[in-house]
Design a protein around this motif. Sequence first.
Motif, short mmCIF file in Angstrom:
data_model
loop_
_atom_site.label_atom_id
_atom_site.label_comp_id
_atom_site.label_asym_id
_atom_site.label_seq_id
_atom_site.Cartn_x
_atom_site.Cartn_y
_atom_site.Cartn_z
N VAL A 93 0.86 -1.18 0.00
CA VAL A 93 0.00 0.00 0.00
C VAL A 93 0.90 1.23 0.00
O VAL A 93 1.71 1.41 0.92
N PHE A 94 0.76 2.06 -1.04
CA PHE A 94 1.54 3.29 -1.12
C PHE A 94 0.88 4.37 -0.26
O PHE A 94 -0.35 4.49 -0.24
N GLN A 95 1.70 5.14 0.43
CA GLN A 95 1.20 6.32 1.13
C GLN A 95 1.18 7.45 0.11
O GLN A 95 2.23 7.92 -0.33
N ALA A 96 -0.02 7.83 -0.30
CA ALA A 96 -0.16 8.87 -1.32
C ALA A 96 -1.51 9.54 -1.17
O ALA A 96 -2.52 8.88 -0.85
N ASP A 97 -1.53 10.84 -1.40
CA ASP A 97 -2.80 11.58 -1.37
C ASP A 97 -3.58 11.40 -2.66
O ASP A 97 -4.80 11.52 -2.67
N ASP A 98 -2.89 11.11 -3.75
CA ASP A 98 -3.52 10.96 -5.06
C ASP A 98 -4.27 9.63 -5.12
O ASP A 98 -3.66 8.56 -4.96
N ALA A 100 -5.17 7.93 -7.50
CA ALA A 100 -4.68 7.05 -8.58
C ALA A 100 -3.67 6.04 -8.04
O ALA A 100 -3.37 5.05 -8.71
N TYR A 101 -3.15 6.27 -6.83
CA TYR A 101 -2.18 5.35 -6.23
C TYR A 101 -2.77 4.61 -5.03
O TYR A 101 -2.05 3.93 -4.30
N ALA A 102 -4.07 4.72 -4.86
CA ALA A 102 -4.73 4.08 -3.72
C ALA A 102 -4.98 2.60 -4.00
O ALA A 102 -5.03 2.16 -5.14
N GLY A 103 -5.14 1.84 -2.93
CA GLY A 103 -5.47 0.43 -3.05
C GLY A 103 -4.33 -0.45 -2.61
O GLY A 103 -3.23 0.02 -2.32
N THR A 104 -4.63 -1.72 -2.57
CA THR A 104 -3.65 -2.71 -2.13
C THR A 104 -3.21 -3.53 -3.33
O THR A 104 -4.02 -4.20 -3.97
N MET A 105 -1.93 -3.46 -3.62
CA MET A 105 -1.34 -4.24 -4.70
C MET A 105 -0.79 -5.53 -4.09
O MET A 105 -0.22 -5.50 -3.00
N THR A 106 -0.96 -6.64 -4.78
CA THR A 106 -0.40 -7.92 -4.34
C THR A 106 0.76 -8.28 -5.24
O THR A 106 0.62 -8.30 -6.47
N GLY A 130 -2.56 4.65 -11.35
CA GLY A 130 -1.59 5.72 -11.58
C GLY A 130 -0.21 5.21 -11.91
O GLY A 130 0.65 5.98 -12.35
N ILE A 131 0.04 3.92 -11.70
CA ILE A 131 1.35 3.33 -11.99
C ILE A 131 1.33 2.79 -13.41
O ILE A 131 0.56 1.88 -13.72
N ASP A 132 2.15 3.36 -14.27
CA ASP A 132 2.23 2.93 -15.65
C ASP A 132 2.74 1.49 -15.72
O ASP A 132 3.74 1.16 -15.09
#
Length: 155
Positions: A93-98, A100-106, A130-132
């Motif tokens: 989980v990235f700490q980001a205000d945007d 587009a970077y929210a959520g849990t990546m596995t 948000g991650i290309d």
Amino acid sequence: MSRIDRASRAIAAPPATVYDALLDRAALEAWLPPEGMRGRIDRWDPRPGGGFRMVLTYLDPTDSPGKTSDATDVVDVGFAELARPARVVQTAVFQADDPAYAGTMTMTWHLAAAGDGTEVTVTATGVPPGIDQAVHEEGIASSLANLASHVERGA
């Protein structure tokens, strides 16, 4: 179909050695940051249900602004599954205000014996939009190259 980011690499070290590098704090700080970044682990609990917090700092944030600040990505990583020596499953989980970077990546690290070495395949699901994808897969490949260099020196 949901997005899956993937990269793989053959590493000239046995699966147990590669697995150990996935669960060693100093090793992770050395090899996990992709090219153009350095990393620091602030919190460390290497067990199922534990995890770590990594601060990734861009060496030149001009072309790649950070998700957490202008020059950093802060990610909280959990160990969802540890299956020695075949698999490590992490949640990130990235700490980001945007948003587009929210959520849990596995991130799933598959380690398969291949002759005297290991075929390492990393798959990422639930990647924030948000991650290309191409940049992410390039970053995973860079981390795998760093991992290979790290463990092959000790092999």
